[in-house]
Scaffold this motif. Structure first.
Motif, mmCIF file in Angstrom:
data_model
loop_
_atom_site.group_PDB
_atom_site.id
_atom_site.type_symbol
_atom_site.label_atom_id
_atom_site.label_comp_id
_atom_site.label_asym_id
_atom_site.label_seq_id
_atom_site.Cartn_x
_atom_site.Cartn_y
_atom_site.Cartn_z
ATOM 1 N N LEU A 1 0.353 -1.420 0.279
ATOM 2 C CA LEU A 1 0.298 -0.033 -0.129
ATOM 3 C C LEU A 1 1.043 0.685 -0.014
ATOM 4 O O LEU A 1 1.875 1.309 0.391
ATOM 5 N N PRO B 1 -3.723 6.310 -8.533
ATOM 6 C CA PRO B 1 -4.930 5.378 -8.204
ATOM 7 C C PRO B 1 -4.815 4.486 -8.368
ATOM 8 O O PRO B 1 -5.629 3.067 -9.214
ATOM 9 N N THR C 1 -3.799 1.267 -8.989
ATOM 10 C CA THR C 1 -4.172 0.081 -8.528
ATOM 11 C C THR C 1 -4.277 -1.437 -8.921
ATOM 12 O O THR C 1 -5.060 -1.648 -10.474
ATOM 13 N N GLN D 1 0.639 -8.133 -5.207
ATOM 14 C CA GLN D 1 -0.760 -6.707 -5.084
ATOM 15 C C GLN D 1 -0.453 -5.449 -4.567
ATOM 16 O O GLN D 1 0.362 -4.614 -3.887
ATOM 17 N N THR E 1 -1.063 -1.829 -4.416
ATOM 18 C CA THR E 1 -2.477 -0.321 -3.923
ATOM 19 C C THR E 1 -2.493 0.796 -3.394
ATOM 20 O O THR E 1 -0.891 1.138 -3.223
ATOM 21 N N SER F 1 -3.208 4.516 -1.906
ATOM 22 C CA SER F 1 -4.535 5.563 -2.155
ATOM 23 C C SER F 1 -4.053 6.084 -1.067
ATOM 24 O O SER F 1 -3.014 5.786 -0.527
#
Length: 112
Positions: free
Chosen positions: A11, A88, A91, A107, A109, A111
């Motif tokens: 993230l 964003p 992602t 993954q 992400t 944000s």
């Protein structure tokens, strides 16, 4: 046994950076171009970047050009994706591909 193992996802806030790695084993890494793809929920898998076997040539999707850099270290059987100025819309699950082999993905992400 062929393996492509991605790492480095996570993230991150918009504008941030991440470096993905893909460690390959079980095939002659330096004989193959390597690529990073990504797949966002509900969207088709898309090619993000590709690098030739010895790194002389690279190609990028227009959406990541000037923000992402693909590189490789044939001595370590590893391909990298340096991602900067993340948005964003970046992602997705990022997946390594080489020869006829796919990794499992990592993954990413973006944000706040």
């Amino acid at each position: 046994q062929v393996q492509l193992v991605e790492s480095g996802g996570g993230l991150v806030q918009p504008g941030g950076s991440l470096r993905l790695s893909c460690a390959a084993s079980g095939f002659t890494f330096s004989s193959y171009a390597m690529s990073w793809y990504r797949q966002a929920p509900g969207k088709e898998r898309e090619l993000v970047a590709r690098i030739s076997p010895f790194g002389a040539n690279t190609n990028y999707a227009d959406s990541v050009k000037d923000r992402f850099t693909i590189s490789r270290d044939n001595a370590k059987n590893t391909v990298y994706l340096q991602m900067t100025s993340l948005k964003p819309e970046d992602t997705a699950v990022y997946i390594c591909y080489g020869g006829i082999y796919w990794g499992q993905g990592t993954q990413v992400t973006v944000s706040s």
